[in-house]
Design an enzyme around this catalytic site. Sequence first.
Site, PDB file in Angstrom:
ATOM      1  N   ASP A   1       0.862  -1.195   0.037  1.00  0.00           N
ATOM      2  CA  ASP A   1      -0.007  -0.111  -0.146  1.00  0.00           C
ATOM      3  C   ASP A   1       0.895   1.350  -0.127  1.00  0.00           C
ATOM      4  O   ASP A   1       1.667   1.565   1.068  1.00  0.00           O
ATOM      5  CB  ASP A   1      -0.894   0.034   1.239  1.00  0.00           C
ATOM      6  N   ALA A   2       0.913   1.880  -1.335  1.00  0.00           N
ATOM      7  CA  ALA A   2       1.886   3.095  -1.494  1.00  0.00           C
ATOM      8  C   ALA A   2       1.085   4.268  -1.175  1.00  0.00           C
ATOM      9  O   ALA A   2       0.416   4.586  -1.979  1.00  0.00           O
ATOM     10  CB  ALA A   2       2.648   2.918  -2.663  1.00  0.00           C
ATOM     11  N   GLY A   3       1.055   4.782   0.032  1.00  0.00           N
ATOM     12  CA  GLY A   3       0.284   5.950   0.523  1.00  0.00           C
ATOM     13  C   GLY A   3       0.938   7.469   0.415  1.00  0.00           C
ATOM     14  O   GLY A   3       2.129   7.334  -0.135  1.00  0.00           O
TER      15      GLY A   3
ATOM     16  N   LEU B   1       3.406   7.021   3.834  1.00  0.00           N
ATOM     17  CA  LEU B   1       4.087   5.792   3.934  1.00  0.00           C
ATOM     18  C   LEU B   1       3.967   4.762   3.065  1.00  0.00           C
ATOM     19  O   LEU B   1       2.701   4.753   2.592  1.00  0.00           O
ATOM     20  CB  LEU B   1       3.977   5.319   5.502  1.00  0.00           C
TER      21      LEU B   1
ATOM     22  N   GLY C   1      -3.455  12.394   9.665  1.00  0.00           N
ATOM     23  CA  GLY C   1      -2.023  12.499  10.157  1.00  0.00           C
ATOM     24  C   GLY C   1      -1.039  13.548   9.672  1.00  0.00           C
ATOM     25  O   GLY C   1      -0.227  13.842  10.259  1.00  0.00           O
TER      26      GLY C   1
ATOM     27  N   GLU D   1      -7.711   1.382  -3.742  1.00  0.00           N
ATOM     28  CA  GLU D   1      -7.315   1.156  -2.291  1.00  0.00           C
ATOM     29  C   GLU D   1      -8.568   0.978  -1.468  1.00  0.00           C
ATOM     30  O   GLU D   1      -8.332   0.283  -0.437  1.00  0.00           O
ATOM     31  CB  GLU D   1      -6.972   2.900  -2.136  1.00  0.00           C
TER      32      GLU D   1
ATOM     33  N   SER E   1      -1.780   4.816  10.067  1.00  0.00           N
ATOM     34  CA  SER E   1      -0.528   4.721  10.706  1.00  0.00           C
ATOM     35  C   SER E   1      -0.618   6.039  11.737  1.00  0.00           C
ATOM     36  O   SER E   1       0.397   6.088  12.345  1.00  0.00           O
ATOM     37  CB  SER E   1       0.466   5.323   9.641  1.00  0.00           C
TER      38      SER E   1
ATOM     39  N   TYR F   1       8.272  12.534  13.383  1.00  0.00           N
ATOM     40  CA  TYR F   1       6.913  12.086  14.025  1.00  0.00           C
ATOM     41  C   TYR F   1       6.979  11.166  15.509  1.00  0.00           C
ATOM     42  O   TYR F   1       6.342  11.833  16.197  1.00  0.00           O
ATOM     43  CB  TYR F   1       6.337  10.816  12.966  1.00  0.00           C
TER      44      TYR F   1
ATOM     45  N   LYS G   1       3.409   0.778   3.045  1.00  0.00           N
ATOM     46  CA  LYS G   1       3.092  -0.239   3.928  1.00  0.00           C
ATOM     47  C   LYS G   1       3.172  -1.686   3.098  1.00  0.00           C
ATOM     48  O   LYS G   1       2.840  -1.647   2.095  1.00  0.00           O
ATOM     49  CB  LYS G   1       1.952  -0.291   4.629  1.00  0.00           C
TER      50      LYS G   1
HETATM   51  P1  ADP Z   1      -0.942   7.089   3.826  1.00  0.00           P
HETATM   52  O1  ADP Z   1      -1.371   5.875   3.476  1.00  0.00           O
HETATM   53  O2  ADP Z   1      -1.699   8.420   3.426  1.00  0.00           O
HETATM   54  O3  ADP Z   1       0.651   7.220   3.503  1.00  0.00           O
HETATM   55  P2  ADP Z   1      -0.598   6.233   6.492  1.00  0.00           P
HETATM   56  O4  ADP Z   1      -2.010   5.498   7.083  1.00  0.00           O
HETATM   57  O5  ADP Z   1       0.456   5.522   6.378  1.00  0.00           O
HETATM   58  O6  ADP Z   1      -1.215   7.273   5.454  1.00  0.00           O
HETATM   59  O7  ADP Z   1      -0.487   7.252   7.769  1.00  0.00           O
HETATM   60  C1  ADP Z   1       0.327   8.630   7.711  1.00  0.00           C
HETATM   61  C2  ADP Z   1       0.399   9.281   8.826  1.00  0.00           C
HETATM   62  O8  ADP Z   1       1.101   8.458   9.837  1.00  0.00           O
HETATM   63  C3  ADP Z   1       1.260  10.385   8.910  1.00  0.00           C
HETATM   64  O9  ADP Z   1       0.793  11.525   8.257  1.00  0.00           O
HETATM   65  C4  ADP Z   1       1.759  10.421  10.532  1.00  0.00           C
HETATM   66  O10 ADP Z   1       0.833  11.303  10.973  1.00  0.00           O
HETATM   67  C5  ADP Z   1       1.847   9.015  10.655  1.00  0.00           C
HETATM   68  N1  ADP Z   1       3.140   8.135  11.025  1.00  0.00           N
HETATM   69  C6  ADP Z   1       3.176   7.303  11.728  1.00  0.00           C
HETATM   70  N2  ADP Z   1       4.640   6.970  11.491  1.00  0.00           N
HETATM   71  C7  ADP Z   1       5.333   7.760  10.883  1.00  0.00           C
HETATM   72  C8  ADP Z   1       6.602   8.050  10.431  1.00  0.00           C
HETATM   73  N3  ADP Z   1       7.586   7.060  10.685  1.00  0.00           N
HETATM   74  N4  ADP Z   1       6.780   8.923   9.528  1.00  0.00           N
HETATM   75  C9  ADP Z   1       5.946  10.046   9.376  1.00  0.00           C
HETATM   76  N5  ADP Z   1       4.462   9.679   9.648  1.00  0.00           N
HETATM   77  C10 ADP Z   1       4.358   8.745  10.229  1.00  0.00           C
END
Ligand code: ADP
Length: 266
Positions: free
Chosen positions: A6-8, A11, A121, A70, A225, A137, A13
């Site tokens: 899952d390329a968000g 992050l 986030g 997604e 996340s 973070y 994942k």
């Molecule tokens: P996306 O799929 O949009 O990337 P995520 O579910 O991965 O979203 O959530 C991203 C959020 O997670 C960030 O905006 C931040 O608040 C939080 N977060 C958790 N761990 C980290 C990290 N190591 N670096 C940056 N953000 C992080």
Amino acid sequence: MIVGIDAGGTLVKVAYTRKGEVHFEKYPIAEIERVADWVNGLGDSKVCVTGGKSGVLISLLDQPAQEMVEFEATHLGVQVLLKKMGRLEDAYLVTNVGTGTSIHCIQNNVHERLGGTGVGGGTLIGLSHLLTGVTRYDDIVDLARQGSRERIDLKVKHIYEGKEPPISGELTASNFGQNLFAISEDLTKEELLATVIGLVGETVSTVSVQAAHQCNSSTIVYIGSSFIDNPLLKEVVTSYTILRGSVPLFLDNGEFSGAMGAMSVL
Ligand code: ADP
């Protein structure tokens, strides 16, 4: 190997199975090429990619990969993770607090996106940085745990001074709503960061509880996340969700729902 990615917005994942066991990894989006190199080095493998940056990742891969919408991946992944926790729910709301926040209703296995909010986030990191200069973070969430929102947030009871309020006096009337002009120089990073997390947590839970009424469900499954190592956000979301009449549920490894869902179709 079977790999779901899952390329968000923030992050990447990754969920993969090795010797029958599921493993999880996450990387900053800036390291998307590293993820592609890892996949390219796997040799014989099946890969499914989802998320807003899935096109970017696929363009970096040597082998063709499956691509998935997604919301569908998240829905499937949440089902798998709920089952792992021994929870079988017919109807529930899923609130994904990623970079932004997205809200979905699942009823009888049918999934519908109800809406969301741009507060998520990304707001947590962005506003925290602007207010305090803190960048990482981990530092943001650690410092926030030590802070109090007492001097910054305006509660209903502060407005209804000497009078019984018509709603709980403990509810926030206005995030960052106290008269801050006199004390702005005096506020600590910890206080400011705790209040940013309060703003994000109360916004996502308030919107979720309202959406839950549309979904005939009292259970709200929170993923994303933004909850990683962030007990304060979990606490704010839990108490606000309960106060407003719904039941919060935090999925174990919930931030990997999209990656799990992508992996589960292979
Ligand atoms: P996306 O799929 O949009 O990337 P995520 O579910 O991965 O979203 O959530 C991203 C959020 O997670 C960030 O905006 C931040 O608040 C939080 N977060 C958790 N761990 C980290 C990290 N190591 N670096 C940056 N953000 C992080």
